[in-house]
Design a protein around this motif. Structure first.
Motif, PDB file in Angstrom:
ATOM      1  N   THR A  25       0.816  -1.226   0.000  1.00  0.00           N
ATOM      2  CA  THR A  25       0.000   0.000   0.000  1.00  0.00           C
ATOM      3  C   THR A  25       0.847   1.272   0.000  1.00  0.00           C
ATOM      4  OG1 THR A  25      -0.191  -0.057   2.420  1.00  0.00           O
ATOM      5  CG2 THR A  25      -1.994  -1.072   1.132  1.00  0.00           C
ATOM      6  N   HIS A  26       1.892   1.302   0.841  1.00  0.00           N
ATOM      7  CA  HIS A  26       2.690   2.537   0.939  1.00  0.00           C
ATOM      8  C   HIS A  26       3.931   2.274   1.788  1.00  0.00           C
ATOM      9  CE1 HIS A  26       0.255   2.571   4.606  1.00  0.00           C
ATOM     10  NE2 HIS A  26       1.133   3.403   5.130  1.00  0.00           N
ATOM     11  N   GLN A  27       4.749   3.308   1.916  1.00  0.00           N
ATOM     12  CA  GLN A  27       5.947   3.200   2.760  1.00  0.00           C
ATOM     13  C   GLN A  27       6.090   4.451   3.615  1.00  0.00           C
ATOM     14  OE1 GLN A  27       8.739   2.816  -0.507  1.00  0.00           O
ATOM     15  NE2 GLN A  27       9.664   4.795   0.021  1.00  0.00           N
TER      16      GLN A  27
END
Length: 176
Positions: free
Chosen positions: A16-18
């Motif tokens: 999804t994201h970092q």
């Protein structure tokens, strides 16, 4: 240090994201500290503590191989059974690998079109004959209306003799 997050509520756990991570902490339950690989047409997903690339056809259009209905893909992974990304075309059928021309369906459509055309032309002839017959029956004819009636009746007979199953029909020319 970076946390690479995934959606642990989804079956395939897609990336999804970092976010930056604190150096002295463990990653959260929904993150890895290993950078995922990114590749066109694939989505990195967490599997047993590592990233794996999963086919990503989301937002593409798939076609049902039986009905040819189009659907937008909203899931990760391989296409569901019975679907293809190959777009169908008119008068086609699925041969197990690709769409191929369905000559039977094409011929059936041609026969149906021929029957509709034949019926329409016979109806037009019937209307013209009825009017000309009324003119003659009431002795109201003008120049050549008896000949016109005869030509329209011949035309109607030729129409009724047409075999609509012949895919190369040549319809007779209407009388003037």
């Amino acid at each position: 240090m970076i946390n690479y997050y995934y959606d642990n509520t989804a079956e395939l756990k897609p990336y999804t994201h970092q976010l930056e991570a604190n150096d002295d902490t463990m990653p959260p339950d929904n993150a890895l500290r290993i950078a995922p690989e990114f590749k066109d047409g694939y989505c990195p997903c967490e599997q047993d503590g590592k990233w794996v690339l999963v086919k990503d056809n989301r937002e593409k259009t798939a076609f049902n191989i039986e009905t040819k209905d189009a659907v937008k893909i909203d899931y990760l992974g391989e296409l569901k059974a019975g679907f293809t990304l190959l777009e169908p075309f008119e008068f086609c059928k699925w041969n197990g690998k690709k769409w191929v021309k369905d000559k039977v369906a094409e011929n059936n459509a041609t026969i149906e079109q021929n029957q509709v055309m034949k019926n329409s032309l016979i109806n037009q002839a019937n209307e013209k004959i009825a009017i000309l017959q009324d003119i003659i029956d009431l002795d109201m004819q003008e120049s050549n209306e008896e000949e016109q009636l005869k030509q329209w009746k011949k035309y109607r007979i030729l129409l009724t003799r047409i075999d609509v199953s012949d895919t190369n029909i040549s319809f007779p020319t209407k009388p003037e």
